[in-house]
Design a protein around this motif. Sequence first.
Motif, PDB file in Angstrom:
ATOM      1  N   MET B  88      32.106  48.862  34.761  1.00 17.65           N
ATOM      2  CA  MET B  88      31.920  49.768  35.898  1.00 17.65           C
ATOM      3  C   MET B  88      32.358  49.120  37.217  1.00 17.65           C
ATOM      4  N   THR B  89      32.054  47.844  37.368  1.00 10.32           N
ATOM      5  CA  THR B  89      32.380  47.216  38.651  1.00 10.32           C
ATOM      6  C   THR B  89      33.820  46.705  38.692  1.00 10.32           C
ATOM      7  N   LEU B  90      34.418  46.486  37.523  1.00 14.49           N
ATOM      8  CA  LEU B  90      35.842  46.142  37.493  1.00 14.49           C
ATOM      9  C   LEU B  90      36.689  47.255  38.114  1.00 14.49           C
ATOM     10  N   SER B  91      36.169  48.467  38.034  1.00 18.01           N
ATOM     11  CA  SER B  91      36.865  49.569  38.700  1.00 18.01           C
ATOM     12  C   SER B  91      36.943  49.302  40.206  1.00 18.01           C
ATOM     13  N   TYR B  92      35.878  48.734  40.751  1.00 17.30           N
ATOM     14  CA  TYR B  92      35.850  48.420  42.187  1.00 17.30           C
ATOM     15  C   TYR B  92      36.782  47.254  42.530  1.00 17.30           C
ATOM     16  N   THR B  93      36.653  46.164  41.763  1.00 21.79           N
ATOM     17  CA  THR B  93      37.420  44.964  42.132  1.00 21.79           C
ATOM     18  C   THR B  93      38.907  45.159  41.860  1.00 21.79           C
ATOM     19  N   GLY B  94      39.199  45.978  40.864  1.00 26.64           N
ATOM     20  CA  GLY B  94      40.587  46.093  40.441  1.00 26.64           C
ATOM     21  C   GLY B  94      41.022  44.826  39.747  1.00 26.64           C
ATOM     22  N   ILE B  95      42.332  44.584  39.695  1.00 23.86           N
ATOM     23  CA  ILE B  95      42.868  43.541  38.837  1.00 23.86           C
ATOM     24  C   ILE B  95      43.887  42.718  39.619  1.00 23.86           C
ATOM     25  N   ASN B  96      44.476  41.751  38.970  1.00 19.93           N
ATOM     26  CA  ASN B  96      45.663  41.077  39.507  1.00 19.93           C
ATOM     27  C   ASN B  96      46.784  41.245  38.484  1.00 19.93           C
ATOM     28  N   GLY B  97      46.707  40.529  37.363  1.00 19.92           N
ATOM     29  CA  GLY B  97      47.603  40.850  36.248  1.00 19.92           C
ATOM     30  C   GLY B  97      47.070  42.104  35.559  1.00 19.92           C
ATOM     31  N   GLY B  98      47.940  42.864  34.904  1.00 18.02           N
ATOM     32  CA  GLY B  98      47.525  44.113  34.261  1.00 18.02           C
ATOM     33  C   GLY B  98      46.377  43.909  33.290  1.00 18.02           C
ATOM     34  N   THR B 185      45.314  34.568  44.840  1.00 14.47           N
ATOM     35  CA  THR B 185      44.918  34.203  46.195  1.00 14.47           C
ATOM     36  C   THR B 185      43.445  34.569  46.326  1.00 14.47           C
ATOM     37  N   LYS B 186      42.677  33.657  46.805  1.00 10.55           N
ATOM     38  CA  LYS B 186      41.246  33.937  46.965  1.00 10.55           C
ATOM     39  C   LYS B 186      41.067  35.161  47.850  1.00 10.55           C
ATOM     40  N   ASP B 187      40.273  36.111  47.386  1.00 11.61           N
ATOM     41  CA  ASP B 187      40.118  37.370  48.119  1.00 11.61           C
ATOM     42  C   ASP B 187      38.693  37.890  47.885  1.00 11.61           C
ATOM     43  N   CYS B 188      37.771  37.353  48.690  1.00 11.84           N
ATOM     44  CA  CYS B 188      36.348  37.666  48.489  1.00 11.84           C
ATOM     45  C   CYS B 188      36.083  39.164  48.593  1.00 11.84           C
ATOM     46  N   LYS B 189      36.758  39.803  49.532  1.00 14.10           N
ATOM     47  CA  LYS B 189      36.470  41.222  49.753  1.00 14.10           C
ATOM     48  C   LYS B 189      36.897  42.088  48.574  1.00 14.10           C
ATOM     49  N   LYS B 190      37.732  41.527  47.731  1.00 11.38           N
ATOM     50  CA  LYS B 190      38.171  42.268  46.536  1.00 11.38           C
ATOM     51  C   LYS B 190      37.363  41.881  45.293  1.00 11.38           C
ATOM     52  N   PHE B 191      37.086  40.591  45.154  1.00 14.27           N
ATOM     53  CA  PHE B 191      36.503  40.137  43.883  1.00 14.27           C
ATOM     54  C   PHE B 191      35.027  39.734  43.966  1.00 14.27           C
ATOM     55  N   VAL B 192      34.468  39.647  45.140  1.00 14.27           N
ATOM     56  CA  VAL B 192      33.051  39.274  45.249  1.00 14.27           C
ATOM     57  C   VAL B 192      32.255  40.525  45.636  1.00 14.27           C
ATOM     58  N   MET B 193      31.585  41.109  44.660  1.00 13.35           N
ATOM     59  CA  MET B 193      30.968  42.407  44.920  1.00 13.35           C
ATOM     60  C   MET B 193      29.541  42.308  45.433  1.00 13.35           C
ATOM     61  N   ILE B 194      29.424  41.783  46.668  1.00 12.73           N
ATOM     62  CA  ILE B 194      28.152  41.919  47.387  1.00 12.73           C
ATOM     63  C   ILE B 194      28.171  43.310  48.024  1.00 12.73           C
ATOM     64  N   PRO B 195      27.026  43.842  48.398  1.00  9.85           N
ATOM     65  CA  PRO B 195      27.007  45.231  48.893  1.00  9.85           C
ATOM     66  C   PRO B 195      28.045  45.505  49.989  1.00  9.85           C
ATOM     67  N   ALA B 196      28.166  44.593  50.941  1.00  8.15           N
ATOM     68  CA  ALA B 196      29.080  44.835  52.064  1.00  8.15           C
ATOM     69  C   ALA B 196      30.514  45.035  51.577  1.00  8.15           C
TER      70      ALA B 196
END
Lengths: 208, 588
Positions: B88-98, B185-196
């Motif tokens: 469910m949350t992978l939908s939010y973070t999305g991916i890098n490689g397919g 590339t480190k991208d907290c806003k994409k891969f770290v799912m804290i509420p914000a």
Amino acid sequence: MNNDNKYNNYYKKWEKKIKQGIIMSILFTGVGGQGIIKSTTVLAEAALSSGLDVKVSEVHGMAQRGGNVIGSVRIGRKVYSPTVEKADIIFSLEKLEALRNLNILNDGGLVLINDYEIVPVSLFFSKQEYPKNIIENISKITKNFILLPANDISKKLGEPKASNIVLLGKLSTFIPIEEKFFIKSIKKNIPQKAVEINIKAFKEGRKY
Amino acid sequence: MEKKELLTGNEAIARGAWEAGAKVATAYPGTPSTEILENIAKYKGIYSQWSLNEKVALEVASGASIEGIRALVAMKHVGLNVAADPFMTLSYTGINGGLVIISADDPDMHSSQNEQDNRYYAKMAKILMLEPSDSQEAKDFTIKAFELSEKYDCPVLLRTTTRISHSRSIVILKSRTEVNKKDYTKDCKKFVMIPAFGRIRHKEVLKRWKKLADYADNSKLNKVYNSGDNKDIGIITSSVSFQYAREVFSDIDILKIGVSNPLPKKKIKDFLKNRKKAIIIEELEPFLEEQIKAMDLGIEVAGKKYFPQFGELGLAALRKAREIFFTEEKQKKRDLGLENIPKRPPVLCAGCPHRAVFFVLNKLKVRVMGDIGCYTLSVLPPLNSLDTCLCMGAGVGQTLGMEKANPSLKGKLVSVIGDSTFFHSGITSLIDNVYNSGSNLMIILDNRITAMTGHQANPGMGLSLMGQEAPVIWPEKIAKAVGVKNVRVINPNNIGEFEKAVKEELANSDFSVIVARKKCVLLDKKEKNFRIYIDMDACKSCGSCLKFGCPAIEFRDDSYTINELLCTGCEVCIDLCKFGAVKKKILK
């Protein structure tokens, strides 16, 4: 027993039907471990190399543990559904399983039966008997059946496990695919060391 | 010349992953999905592994995707329940490689505990879903799924059913396309799912949804087959139902849905323009039907009115529906009286070590909370064991719940779980029992392999999917490490010793674990220099050996015999006969 006279138009009839775009459906049945899936594969790959379209359906999983197994092969110029509604031929490696599946036999369809009984384990512990009049019951429903002692034949050849290929040999005489494509498919799908004896088994079934 | 092969849907998906340049593939075995990974393991250039369970499998694949390569994860439909949390949350973070997730559903429950329709998972997660209708499409859609995953930064669900996964049809083979690794590339806003950050990503999901809807409307994977003069009716269908529809409704136009989430609404609207009626043909839930009805097109939309909401469809089901809505002449049905012929249910193999376990538990009249594996077959006669079987791992927790609900059941509660199942989801409930002072008995049926799905390696075996040596993980060591005081390892085919151990462990006041360890008999066949037979002079015809339910013990014409071809020589039946009529003869 030679049934060629009775059924010799079957091959030609289907050769024509397939040219007209009609799909031929063969239902394979028997008991887990008898080589049903292998039989479907050999037929299907023969069909593929002969240039026909083909689809195979099989069910894995729980059914393998001594339960009844069903597979189907459909061949034609273009095949859609992988599963069978009405079977033009039923190929059964066990007598009771032939009877069980008769309700899907097409009008004018043919039943090939291995003259071999495997008693369901559930009959032993419920102290019931394996039905004694199976062939009689089958003949009440259809006269178009061939009983063939595939296990005896394969045992005589020294490869008891090849009973499925013996019956497949008989089946091949009703399907509009040349023998050489079956031989090619056996070579591809049977382990190298057993190819020769399986080709013998196939030829024995063909001439039965 | 192009190479054509007959492949199952599962083999085709494996081929597709390889051709698409995937580099990591993971799964937990489960019918009808198992052969996907077994076949991927045959290709060079892809790392593949059995994970402990589907949740871990998805997490491993997602890690590979974040690092920038193409990754695939496969599971059966109920496996996605286990993996639902990361899913469910992978939908939010999305991916890098397919990232492609295969869900192999099992309408008609050929080998499953339910027939849930996983298309709703894609809808709930708002991710793209593709549904192939044969093996060629299974391969093509897998490749397409990787491309789309990367294009839309979205995990893609490829949904098959048993008939797609296990049917063979012709597939054209192509070569592998090597895909370069993407940079991480480190991208907290994409891969770290804290509420914000989650809030930001949820909005991205909604934006992506609109793009996906545009894609679906223009995708060639949704295809119209114009075939009929009858322009009043249009059929909308997907997956294997399309194949049935092409045969039974060859005179009616068909829209085949390949992208079934989001639905190609514009395409559907165009297809149904000027028609009076839409017939929706789909297995299980009215997933397409409800959404098309909600489009409010002002025409009749019918589906489940004609087709069952359970089991598989097939040519016969469609033919029946056709007879109803065209009031065609019904095909005559003959009553052949075949209902009463003896059934042939699946059974535990001759020599199966599970049989002795359930024979003993029956004898002791305890409640048995079960699990999923070959041993679930013990519910059938003559063993008639098991009080529950819910999902993998459930029995261990259920046993604790029963104990808490009724303390007087002390000494009468047992859970059984397989070795692979223990690793899959039994460890957490084992710890729950220890933590919450459970006092029941957990029996781990350790046959040294994942047997039911066709013998896959597991963490107890010291072997990986790719055939490499791995550390052996022992269930009894885990039990001891989490604080279980009473831990025993016994071969259940020593039935007397096993019964004694079960009695003792049920009598003590703590939580106990018995590891019933004996290799799966299919992997343990040895040439035996003896034969087991029944001495009919000593036999009192009491029939108690039949209650063991071994396929090698036969009863015909009022006589008991052991089928030599089936008998594996486990010798348990010798101990079962009170009169000593089952005997062993050494062969020279």
